[in-house]
Write a protein that holds these residues in place. Structure first.
Motif, short mmCIF file in Angstrom:
data_model
loop_
_atom_site.label_atom_id
_atom_site.label_comp_id
_atom_site.label_asym_id
_atom_site.label_seq_id
_atom_site.Cartn_x
_atom_site.Cartn_y
_atom_site.Cartn_z
N LYS A 192 -10.52 -0.67 2.16
CA LYS A 192 -9.82 -0.13 1.00
C LYS A 192 -9.27 1.26 1.26
O LYS A 192 -9.97 2.15 1.74
CB LYS A 192 -10.77 -0.11 -0.21
N GLY A 244 -12.80 3.22 1.64
CA GLY A 244 -13.83 2.35 1.07
C GLY A 244 -15.09 2.21 1.89
O GLY A 244 -15.52 1.09 2.20
N ALA A 254 -9.91 -4.20 1.15
CA ALA A 254 -8.76 -4.29 0.26
C ALA A 254 -8.53 -5.72 -0.20
O ALA A 254 -8.01 -5.96 -1.29
CB ALA A 254 -7.51 -3.76 0.97
#
Length: 290
Positions: free
Chosen positions: A33, A49, A63
């Motif tokens: 992410k 992330g 993602a």
């Protein structure tokens, strides 16, 4: 002894996507992410992330679904010790003393330029009891014939031979010690499209169709290599439904066709406004690439 922690992974991944680092391997973490946005300078590094939930617990948010991410974790994503990495900066990994790892062996005796070094058993490795070879001596030999001679004289225990050496070894005294293993890799030509002529797709297609890959592996390499039929090496992946090789479904995308080569070359000549074109091919200085 340095113990890897979740924080080491966070530091490593954030460092990899940081635009200041200019990492050439950002594709390995692109599925995490915000990675792409951070690399493009659109988001802060801290928004990546990844998060340490404890000393040894790491959370990675992707993602989107990535079926091959386990492979990434096993082979492409590694921790970095911040203190050690910061200490040596751009000299990190340039010598044995400036290299830190947590594997079964520790690098010894490499100064960054010498052709010999050692791998010594790491007593702190979690599976050190299963590591039975205490030391491995490595010698870099740039000539395959020299490597074969060293093996034949028992100066080295393992070496690699390629090309016509394989065919001759299959008939010679070393045939019982020869193990043919296909490496899961693909050789290809990278076109420099900063040169206007090489932006021409018809020229590139003409060259591709003019290459007889079957003849190349059979008559030139002679080492058991497989001719490429797509960008994925044969034997790499299979269709989960049929069990057949991925390339069976894909088909031969790199066929040999002198007729098509001439057809595309005529198109290239017309668009480039020239009948002849001289190309320079740069290659590694070893037998296979030559």
């Amino acid at each position: 002894m340095v113990v890897k922690t979740a924080a080491d992974f966070v530091y490593s991944l954030q460092r990899q996507v940081d635009p200041k680092t200019k990492s050439q391997e950002v594709g390995h973490v692109a599925e995490i992410k915000n990675a792409t946005a951070i690399t493009a300078g659109k988001k802060a590094v801290k928004t990546l992330g990844v998060k340490a939930l404890g000393k040894y617990k790491l959370k990675i948010t992707l993602a989107q679904r990535v079926p091959y991410f386990n492979y990434r974790l096993a082979t492409e994503i590694y921790p970095l010790n911040k203190q050690f990495t910061t200490k040596y900066g751009n000299k990190y990994g340039t010598t044995a003393n400036k290299t830190l790892s947590n594997g079964p062996y520790v690098l010894k005796g490499w100064n960054g330029t010498n052709d010999t070094w050692k791998y010594v058993k790491n007593p702190y490795y979690y599976g050190h009891k299963q590591v039975h070879i205490k030391q491995v001596k490595v010698q870099t030999v740039k000539n395959n014939s020299t490597a074969e001679n060293l093996f034949e004289s028992n100066a080295v225990q393992v070496t690699q031979i390629t090309g016509t050496q394989v065919a001759s070894a299959q008939q010679g005294s070393l045939k019982n010690q020869l193990k043919i293993t296909k490496l899961n890799q693909l050789y290809f030509m990278l076109w420099n499209q900063k040169r206007s002529a090489l932006k021409n797709a018809d020229l590139r297609r003409a060259v591709s169709y003019s290459l007889n890959r079957q003849s190349l592996v059979k008559n030139v390499l002679k080492d058991g290599s497989t001719a490429a039929t797509s960008l994925v090496p044969t034997g790499n992946t299979t269709n989960p439904t049929t069990g057949k090789d991925f390339n069976t479904d894909t088909g031969n995308l790199y066929s040999y066709s002198p007729a098509k080569a001439k057809q595309y070359w005529k198109k290239a000549q017309a668009s480039l406004g020239t009948q002849k074109r001289t190309l320079q091919l740069l290659t590694n200085d070893n037998d296979i690439n030559k």
